[in-house]
Design a protein around this motif. Structure first.
Motif, mmCIF file in Angstrom:
data_model
loop_
_atom_site.group_PDB
_atom_site.id
_atom_site.type_symbol
_atom_site.label_atom_id
_atom_site.label_comp_id
_atom_site.label_asym_id
_atom_site.label_seq_id
_atom_site.Cartn_x
_atom_site.Cartn_y
_atom_site.Cartn_z
ATOM 1 N N LYS A 60 -1.857 -2.195 -12.891
ATOM 2 C CA LYS A 60 -2.757 -2.953 -12.336
ATOM 3 C C LYS A 60 -3.182 -4.189 -13.434
ATOM 4 C CE LYS A 60 -4.464 0.041 -8.603
ATOM 5 N NZ LYS A 60 -5.751 0.467 -7.900
ATOM 6 N N SER A 96 0.941 -1.178 0.126
ATOM 7 C CA SER A 96 0.127 0.174 0.013
ATOM 8 C C SER A 96 0.897 1.280 -0.036
ATOM 9 C CB SER A 96 -0.881 -0.156 1.316
ATOM 10 O OG SER A 96 -1.663 1.109 1.402
ATOM 11 N N GLN A 100 -17.537 -6.405 -4.828
ATOM 12 C CA GLN A 100 -16.299 -5.757 -4.870
ATOM 13 C C GLN A 100 -15.761 -5.489 -3.161
ATOM 14 O OE1 GLN A 100 -16.932 -1.881 -6.782
ATOM 15 N NE2 GLN A 100 -15.754 -2.647 -8.550
ATOM 16 N N THR A 101 -16.518 -6.222 -2.228
ATOM 17 C CA THR A 101 -16.188 -6.354 -0.949
ATOM 18 C C THR A 101 -15.546 -7.836 -0.533
ATOM 19 O OG1 THR A 101 -17.560 -4.556 -0.383
ATOM 20 C CG2 THR A 101 -16.674 -5.957 1.254
ATOM 21 N N ASP A 131 -8.680 -7.437 -7.082
ATOM 22 C CA ASP A 131 -9.402 -6.264 -7.434
ATOM 23 C C ASP A 131 -10.567 -6.096 -6.462
ATOM 24 O OD1 ASP A 131 -7.756 -5.702 -9.403
ATOM 25 O OD2 ASP A 131 -8.999 -6.712 -10.732
ATOM 26 N N TYR A 132 -10.696 -6.395 -5.122
ATOM 27 C CA TYR A 132 -11.695 -5.873 -4.034
ATOM 28 C C TYR A 132 -11.325 -4.229 -3.917
ATOM 29 C CZ TYR A 132 -13.207 -10.754 -3.040
ATOM 30 O OH TYR A 132 -13.670 -12.086 -3.137
ATOM 31 N N ARG A 133 -12.419 -3.629 -3.598
ATOM 32 C CA ARG A 133 -12.472 -2.493 -3.181
ATOM 33 C C ARG A 133 -12.427 -2.162 -1.614
ATOM 34 N NH1 ARG A 133 -13.903 1.074 -7.403
ATOM 35 N NH2 ARG A 133 -13.081 0.223 -9.242
ATOM 36 N N LYS A 134 -12.802 -3.177 -0.983
ATOM 37 C CA LYS A 134 -12.911 -2.997 0.492
ATOM 38 C C LYS A 134 -12.796 -4.203 1.305
ATOM 39 C CE LYS A 134 -16.329 -0.413 1.821
ATOM 40 N NZ LYS A 134 -17.699 0.062 2.206
ATOM 41 N N ARG A 140 -6.048 -7.253 -2.836
ATOM 42 C CA ARG A 140 -5.631 -6.104 -3.709
ATOM 43 C C ARG A 140 -5.671 -6.686 -5.163
ATOM 44 N NH1 ARG A 140 -4.400 -1.225 -1.472
ATOM 45 N NH2 ARG A 140 -3.753 -1.053 0.704
ATOM 46 N N ASP A 199 -10.602 0.362 3.336
ATOM 47 C CA ASP A 199 -10.993 0.758 2.050
ATOM 48 C C ASP A 199 -9.601 0.585 1.116
ATOM 49 O OD1 ASP A 199 -11.625 2.199 -0.386
ATOM 50 O OD2 ASP A 199 -11.778 4.124 0.415
ATOM 51 N N LEU A 200 -9.718 -0.172 0.088
ATOM 52 C CA LEU A 200 -8.567 -0.540 -0.897
ATOM 53 C C LEU A 200 -8.387 0.452 -2.112
ATOM 54 C CD1 LEU A 200 -8.646 -4.565 -0.659
ATOM 55 C CD2 LEU A 200 -7.338 -3.114 0.885
ATOM 56 N N SER A 201 -9.544 0.988 -2.123
ATOM 57 C CA SER A 201 -9.507 2.041 -3.477
ATOM 58 C C SER A 201 -8.510 3.100 -3.348
ATOM 59 C CB SER A 201 -10.953 2.658 -3.794
ATOM 60 O OG SER A 201 -11.390 3.095 -2.714
#
Length: 316
Positions: free
Chosen positions: A108, A56, A233-234, A267-270, A264, A314-316
């Motif tokens: 990515k 990150s 996406q979670t 491609d998860y966002r959360k 990550r 939050d991964l975005s």
């Protein structure tokens, strides 16, 4: 006087075996080719790309230290990534004097393709072996990693995928562990069994993982990352557990970090999780990983009055 040739020492023979293994393995995985796995990247570029994708907000110094590579060589690789539109730099929010390295959407996508190729190669190799040989190979690889990193202050545990029998062990240790420490009843063991059963029955290897931690062949911890049933996406982090004898080694942090890295790449966002207010040691692990508390609610479960907590990252 007659001179006799000295017999090769034991270390000399072992050195020859070591070098032969290196030659065999580098040929086998294709690292001698100009491009790795017929991709657009050399081995060095692929390793740096992996670090950028799984860390990150990376800094160049952290990547150089983590990979043990020359800072000048790394700088040239990063410059190439920038010119190719794979990487962008931005000032750190914590320290405006330093720069963070962020993969672009193109970067990515490139990593995702390369990571899939690597997974396919490893999967095909292992799938082609008999089960006993497969387990022996993986065990030897873990032993090599553990031995070679021991003098570099690496901790003596390994994280691996589950094997037959591990799921039953997870349910047993969850039930017994929380009963001994907090007095929870058999309904918690039933919940653990449900989570494990759903994971096995619906396992999606592209989006879900379980890691088992072990020391000298003994299981000492585990964790799951699974799809959220209602939010594509979670991801949900579930059943983080470390045996008392292994606590204080940073193992909980390592397990959570593996979950986040995989999330990550998938491609998860959360990432979200549900825990209890009394599990303060786990809270510290989640906080260090970047999770924050979003909700608390009292409930009666597992034979106790508890306060449930929802945390998210939050991964975005």
């Amino acid at each position: 006087m007659v001179l006799t040739q000295e017999a090769p020492s034991e270390l000399a023979g072992q050195t020859a075996i070591f070098r032969r293994f290196n030659r065999t393995y580098t040929k086998f995985i294709g690292t001698l080719n100009e491009k790795l796995l017929n991709s657009d990247f050399s081995l060095g570029e692929a390793r740096v790309l992996y670090e950028l994708a799984t860390r990150s907000a990376s800094k160049a110094s952290e990547i150089a230290d983590g990979l043990g590579i020359d800072a000048g060589y790394l700088s040239r690789l990063l410059g190439k990534f920038e010119r190719d539109g794979l990487l962008q730099r931005k000032a750190s929010e914590q320290d405006g004097r330093s720069t963070e390295l962020i993969l672009t959407a193109r970067g990515k996508a490139a990593f995702k393709k390369l990571d899939a190729l690597s997974n396919e190669q490893a999967h095909a190799t292992l799938e082609g072996l008999p089960p006993a040989a497969r387990m022996e190979l993986v065990s030897c690889m873990q032993s090599i990693e553990r031995i070679l990193t021991k003098d570099r202050s690496r901790l003596p545990y390994v994280l691996r995928p589950p094997r037959v029998g591990d799921m039953g062990w997870i349910i047993y240790r969850e039930g017994v562990g929380y009963a001994e420490q907090f007095g929870w009843d058999e309904t918690f063991e039933a919940l653990a069994a449900k989570i494990v059963g759903e994971f096995v029955a619906n396992f999606d290897p592209s989006r879900e993982r379980c890691w088992i931690a072990e020391i000298d062949g003994q299981n000492i911890g585990h964790i799951f990352l699974v799809k959220h049933p209602d939010q594509p996406q979670t991801a949900k982090l579930r059943l983080l557990y470390v045996e008392r004898c292994a606590r204080g080694m940073g193992l909980g942090d390592a397990l959570v970090t593996e979950c986040i890295r995989f999330a990550r790449t998938a491609d998860y966002r959360k990432v979200v999780l549900w825990t209890q207010s009394i599990l303060v040691a786990a809270h510290r692990i989640y906080s260090r990983a970047g999770f924050h508390l979003v909700k608390e609610e009292p409930h009666h479960s597992f034979g106790k009055d508890l306060i449930g907590q929802e945390w998210e990252l939050d991964l975005s």
